[in-house]
Design a protein around this motif. Structure first.
Motif, PDB file in Angstrom:
ATOM      1  N   SER A  51       0.836  -1.208   0.000  1.00 51.52           N
ATOM      2  CA  SER A  51       0.000   0.000   0.000  1.00 51.52           C
ATOM      3  C   SER A  51       0.864   1.247   0.000  1.00 51.52           C
ATOM      4  N   ASP A  57      -5.777  -0.940  -4.858  1.00 54.75           N
ATOM      5  CA  ASP A  57      -5.204  -1.457  -3.609  1.00 54.75           C
ATOM      6  C   ASP A  57      -6.207  -2.363  -2.901  1.00 54.75           C
ATOM      7  N   GLU A  58      -6.089  -3.649  -3.120  1.00 53.64           N
ATOM      8  CA  GLU A  58      -6.952  -4.642  -2.470  1.00 53.64           C
ATOM      9  C   GLU A  58      -8.418  -4.249  -2.515  1.00 53.64           C
TER      10      GLU A  58
HETATM   11 MG   LIG Z   1      -2.125  -2.606   2.236  1.00 51.31          MG
END
Ligand SMILES: [Mg+2]
Ligand SMILES: Nc1ncnc2c1ncn2[C@@H]1O[C@H](COP(=O)(O)OP(=O)(O)OP(=O)(O)O)[C@@H](O)[C@H]1O
Lengths: 246, 229
Positions: free
Chosen positions: A45, A165-166
């Motif tokens: 991240s 991001d995820e």
């Molecule tokens: Mg992360």
């Protein structure tokens, strides 16, 4: 030779004293899909957030579209409209309708006419099957629907690079498929350049042209997608794939 | 036979004078609130900016108006500052100024609190689509902060209105001051008049403040219900 969209050179990132990214070097070509994989806390991240200036970095260079970025807030603000980002927590603005969420960037940042922006927004909404919700407020949508809108909101600015991001990590399992399909379509049909952080290994294998494997803030390997999942080059990556039940 | 105390209200122009006093009170409170709330929003936004110096100065401003009792502020601005600085403002204007500055100070804290409690991800999502700082506040943060801060703002408004009862101390002809004069002038004729005069002042304040405080409570409850539901 393919055009380089982003290039990162010798990037170092600290949180106070803590050194979280070490000498990061990589580049992403136009149309390429890069999966950024690694265990929790490895810095995925943080790295992806450095690429659109949400996190400052202490050393190194980021080049976007051939131009070295001078990392001031003003410069980042301009560049961000060309870099779409979607987060794990689908953060639509709760005070605005779905359509207004999507139009905010095109109309206020890019000064497109409201009519033109609305027309493109509605086309994108059609593509994700949510046209009928354009006047709804975010609280009336499910998590999966919100995340699809968040993707549309980023796409509405016509970005040259997308960062994910995820984006499925906080969704109910039955919602995940729909969101992943949108991202796959974006890679295949629109040839979008993107960097994807995900815990969904099957998905990563399916879309990644290349994998960056990150551990403890270092890139341990950069391998072609087709190869990484069959024959990772490092033991750490092998162990990681085993731990993901892959 | 002693006159019934309630008649003190209907003696001469007493009732009209009391309402006149109430009007002065309301006028001062209203002007001070409008100016103070607007200034407070601006200061509250500034207090979320990164500049440490700016934040420090505004914090001092807040603490000054919060720590010093309103009575002292009124005396300070009415009796002491004019002598030192050679300005001479009428009592009504001094009162309006003091209440506006005080409201602004408290409001800045409410606004700042609401702004920083908007989730960090909202700010980042806004930045990610290229909003400038000003646009981020204008379209994302302030609208969300407003719904968070509304109950606290209404409570501040009721507090300010209540505190206007101190205005008589700098000889503003507000409702309390008028009331006192009415009581003194009619003391002989209506020994129990004091209860009626202060009774009606009580009712006046109640009628203004109670609906506001009821509204604030209701909104808070609704918000909690929404947050938990
Ligand atoms: Mg992360
Ligand atoms: N704001 C912060 N302040 C201090 N340390 C931080 C901060 N954010 C992240 N870190 C630390 O930096 C390291 C990298 O975190 P990061 O969130 O980038 O990891 P990640 O790979 O995205 O993990 P996950 O898979 O759990 O999301 C971690 O050790 C984390 O504790």
């Amino acid at each position: 030779m393919a055009k380089e969209i982003v290039k990162v050179e010798h990037l170092e990132k600290f949180y106070q004293k803590r050194h979280v990214l070490h000498d990061i070097n990589f580049s992403v070509n136009e149309g390429e899909v890069v999966a950024l994989l690694g265990p929790s806390g490895s810095g995925k991240s943080t790295l992806i957030r450095c690429l659109n200036g949400l996190e400052p970095y202490q050393q190194g260079e980021v080049t976007f579209n051939g131009e070295k970025i001078v990392p001031t807030e003003k410069n980042w603000q301009k560049i961000r409209q060309k870099i779409g980002m979607v987060f794990q927590s689908y953060d639509l603005f709760p005070n605005l309708t779905v359509l207004d969420n999507i139009l905010l960037g095109p109309v206020k940042v890019q000064h497109q006419s409201k009519e033109a922006a609305t027309a493109s927004a509605e086309k994108l909404l059609d593509q994700v099957g949510l046209r009928e919700y354009e006047n709804a407020y975010p609280r009336q949508l499910s998590g999966g629907q919100k995340q699809r809108i968040a993707i549309v909101r980023a796409l509405a600015l016509n970005p040259e690079l997308m960062l994910f991001d995820e984006v499925t990590a906080s969704l109910d399992p039955e919602m995940v498929r729909g969101v992943l399909n949108i991202i796959s379509n974006l890679a295949q049909d629109s040839n979008m350049t993107m960097i994807v952080v995900t815990h969904e290994m099957n998905f990563a294998q399916q879309i990644a042209d290349r994998v960056l494997f990150l551990e403890d803030g270092k890139i341990l390997e950069q391998t072609k997608g087709s190869q990484f999942f069959e024959q990772p080059q490092t033991d750490r990556a092998k162990a990681f794939l085993d731990s993901m039940d892959f | 036979m002693a006159h019934s105390g309630i008649n003190v209200l209907f003696e001469g122009r007493n009732l009209i004078r009391l309402f006149g006093g109430l009007w002065t009170t309301v006028e001062i409170a209203a002007v001070a609130l409008v100016l103070g709330l607007i200034l407070g929003v601006v200061l509250g936004v500034l207090r979320t900016f990164p500049s440490r110096l700016l934040r420090f100065v505004l914090r001092l401003y807040l603490e000054f108006f919060r720590i010093i009792p309103t009575v002292v502020l009124l005396f300070l601005f009415y009796y002491i500052l004019p002598k030192q600085m050679g300005v001479n403002l009428p009592a009504n204007q001094v009162a309006t100024l003091v209440f506006a500055l005080w409201t602004a100070a408290e409001m800045s804290d409410i606004v700042r609190g609401a702004l920083i409690s908007v989730p960090k991800h909202q700010r980042e999502s806004g930045m990610a689509i290229g909003l400038s700082r000003w646009q981020l506040y204008r379209y994302v943060l302030i609208p969300q902060a407003v719904s968070l801060e509304l109950p606290a703002t209404i409570n501040l408004v009721t507090r300010v209105i209540k505190t206007t009862s101190l205005l008589m101390l700098i000889s503003v002809m507000d409702v309390i001051n008028v009331g006192q004069q009415v009581v003194e002038a009619n003391n002989q004729k209506y020994p129990t008049g004091v209860f009626w005069v202060y009774g009606i002042i009580f009712v006046m304040y109640f009628v203004i403040d109670y609906p506001l405080s009821w509204w604030a409570k209701r909104m808070d409850k609704k918000r909690l219900e929404r947050a938990n539901g």
